[in-house]
Design a protein around this motif. Structure first.
Motif, PDB file in Angstrom:
ATOM      1  N   VAL A 209       8.199  13.102   6.050  1.00  0.00           N
ATOM      2  CA  VAL A 209       7.489  14.447   6.341  1.00  0.00           C
ATOM      3  C   VAL A 209       6.207  14.640   5.721  1.00  0.00           C
ATOM      4  N   ALA A 210       5.536  15.549   5.975  1.00  0.00           N
ATOM      5  CA  ALA A 210       4.236  16.013   5.291  1.00  0.00           C
ATOM      6  C   ALA A 210       4.707  16.274   3.924  1.00  0.00           C
ATOM      7  N   GLY A 211       3.723  15.691   2.999  1.00  0.00           N
ATOM      8  CA  GLY A 211       3.662  15.575   1.679  1.00  0.00           C
ATOM      9  C   GLY A 211       4.447  14.662   1.049  1.00  0.00           C
ATOM     10  N   ASP A 212       5.206  13.769   1.598  1.00  0.00           N
ATOM     11  CA  ASP A 212       5.899  12.661   1.109  1.00  0.00           C
ATOM     12  C   ASP A 212       4.959  11.604   0.936  1.00  0.00           C
ATOM     13  N   THR A 213       5.445  10.460   0.114  1.00  0.00           N
ATOM     14  CA  THR A 213       4.642   9.395   0.148  1.00  0.00           C
ATOM     15  C   THR A 213       5.174   8.330   0.882  1.00  0.00           C
ATOM     16  N   LEU A 214       4.225   7.480   1.709  1.00  0.00           N
ATOM     17  CA  LEU A 214       4.862   6.434   2.517  1.00  0.00           C
ATOM     18  C   LEU A 214       4.233   5.313   1.854  1.00  0.00           C
ATOM     19  N   PHE A 215       5.265   4.307   1.472  1.00  0.00           N
ATOM     20  CA  PHE A 215       4.989   2.889   0.918  1.00  0.00           C
ATOM     21  C   PHE A 215       5.096   2.063   1.921  1.00  0.00           C
TER      22      PHE A 215
ATOM     23  N   GLY B  16       0.812  -1.202  -0.094  1.00  0.00           N
ATOM     24  CA  GLY B  16       0.155  -0.001  -0.016  1.00  0.00           C
ATOM     25  C   GLY B  16       1.082   1.172   0.037  1.00  0.00           C
ATOM     26  N   SER B  17       0.163   2.219  -0.253  1.00  0.00           N
ATOM     27  CA  SER B  17       1.077   3.666  -0.279  1.00  0.00           C
ATOM     28  C   SER B  17      -0.158   4.668   0.221  1.00  0.00           C
ATOM     29  N   VAL B  18       0.294   5.953   0.449  1.00  0.00           N
ATOM     30  CA  VAL B  18      -0.295   6.861   0.877  1.00  0.00           C
ATOM     31  C   VAL B  18       0.526   8.367   0.949  1.00  0.00           C
ATOM     32  N   ALA B  19      -0.157   9.267   0.353  1.00  0.00           N
ATOM     33  CA  ALA B  19       0.546  10.519   0.297  1.00  0.00           C
ATOM     34  C   ALA B  19       0.382  11.179   1.757  1.00  0.00           C
TER      35      ALA B  19
ATOM     36  N   LYS C 245      -5.166  -0.594   8.352  1.00  0.00           N
ATOM     37  CA  LYS C 245      -5.305   0.756   8.757  1.00  0.00           C
ATOM     38  C   LYS C 245      -4.005   1.335   9.379  1.00  0.00           C
ATOM     39  N   MET C 246      -3.791   2.581   8.788  1.00  0.00           N
ATOM     40  CA  MET C 246      -2.541   3.186   9.205  1.00  0.00           C
ATOM     41  C   MET C 246      -2.750   4.352  10.118  1.00  0.00           C
ATOM     42  N   GLU C 247      -1.950   4.389  11.166  1.00  0.00           N
ATOM     43  CA  GLU C 247      -2.343   5.662  12.011  1.00  0.00           C
ATOM     44  C   GLU C 247      -1.000   6.449  12.025  1.00  0.00           C
ATOM     45  N   TYR C 248      -1.237   7.756  12.217  1.00  0.00           N
ATOM     46  CA  TYR C 248      -0.213   8.517  12.335  1.00  0.00           C
ATOM     47  C   TYR C 248      -0.363   9.795  13.029  1.00  0.00           C
ATOM     48  N   PRO C 249       0.637  10.625  13.503  1.00  0.00           N
ATOM     49  CA  PRO C 249       0.170  11.859  14.457  1.00  0.00           C
ATOM     50  C   PRO C 249       0.193  12.924  13.571  1.00  0.00           C
TER      51      PRO C 249
END
Length: 156
Positions: free
Chosen positions: A116-122, A36-39, A145-149
Motif C-alpha cells: 500500500v502507499a507508504g510501505d517500503t518495497l524491497f 533495491g528498495s523504495v518507499a 527501473k521500477m514502474e507502478y500505477p
C-alpha cells in the motif's frame, strides 16, 4: 546494491567513448544478486509492479542472453523484515550487438506481503545461471527501473 561476491560493487566507467556511467558486472553464477528498495509514494494505488533491466555487452561479437529473476516484498510500519520474497519473474535480455543498450521489462511481479502507499518495497534480482548464456565478463548492468500505477497526476 549487490551481493559483493558474484556481482561487484558498482564502478564508474566510460562506455565506448561516450557516457560515463555507474555499472555493475556479475559472474555467471546463481549467487549473482542485485538488491533495491523504495518507499512507495502516497499516490501508489497498490497495483502491478514491473521491473526493467538495462545492460550492455562489450564483447566484439556478443551473443546469448542475460537472465535475472526479479522478486519483491512489501513491508509497512512494524512489519518484520525477513527472507520471504514473492514469486520470481524472469527478465531476459538478448545480447547481439557490441555496446547496444538493451532493455527488457518483466511481467507483473507480485511481492510477498500487501503493498500500500507508504510501505517500503524491497526487491532483488537473482541471475539464472542456466538461462544466462552471454559473455558475462563483458556485460555491464546499467540500471533497473521500477514502474507502478498511481491514482493521482502527482504525489503531493
Amino acid at each position: 546494491s549487490v551481493d559483493e561476491s558474484q556481482c561487484m560493487v558498482p564502478v564508474e566507467r566510460t562506455i565506448n567513448g561516450g557516457p560515463r556511467l555507474w555499472t555493475i558486472n556479475c559472474a555467471d553464477n546463481a549467487g549473482s544478486i542485485l538488491y533495491g528498495s523504495v518507499a512507495m509514494p502516497d499516490a501508489y494505488n497498490g497495483g502491478t509492479v514491473t521491473f526493467e533491466l538495462q545492460a550492455e555487452n562489450e564483447n566484439a561479437t556478443p551473443s546469448g542472453n542475460l537472465n535475472f529473476d526479479f522478486s519483491a516484498m512489501c513491508r509497512g510500519d512494524s512489519d518484520v523484515l525477513n527472507s520471504a520474497w514473492g514469486t520470481a519473474i524472469e527478465a531476459n535480455l538478448a545480447m547481439d550487438t557490441q555496446y547496444d543498450i538493451e532493455h527488457v521489462t518483466t511481467t507483473a511481479v507480485t511481492p510477498n506481503g500487501t503493498c500500500v502507499a507508504g510501505d517500503t518495497l524491497f526487491w532483488r534480482a537473482v541471475m539464472d545461471a542456466t538461462a544466462t548464456t552471454t559473455q558475462v565478463a563483458n556485460t555491464y548492468i546499467l540500471g533497473v527501473k521500477m514502474e507502478y500505477p498511481t491514482n493521482d497526476w502527482s504525489d503531493n
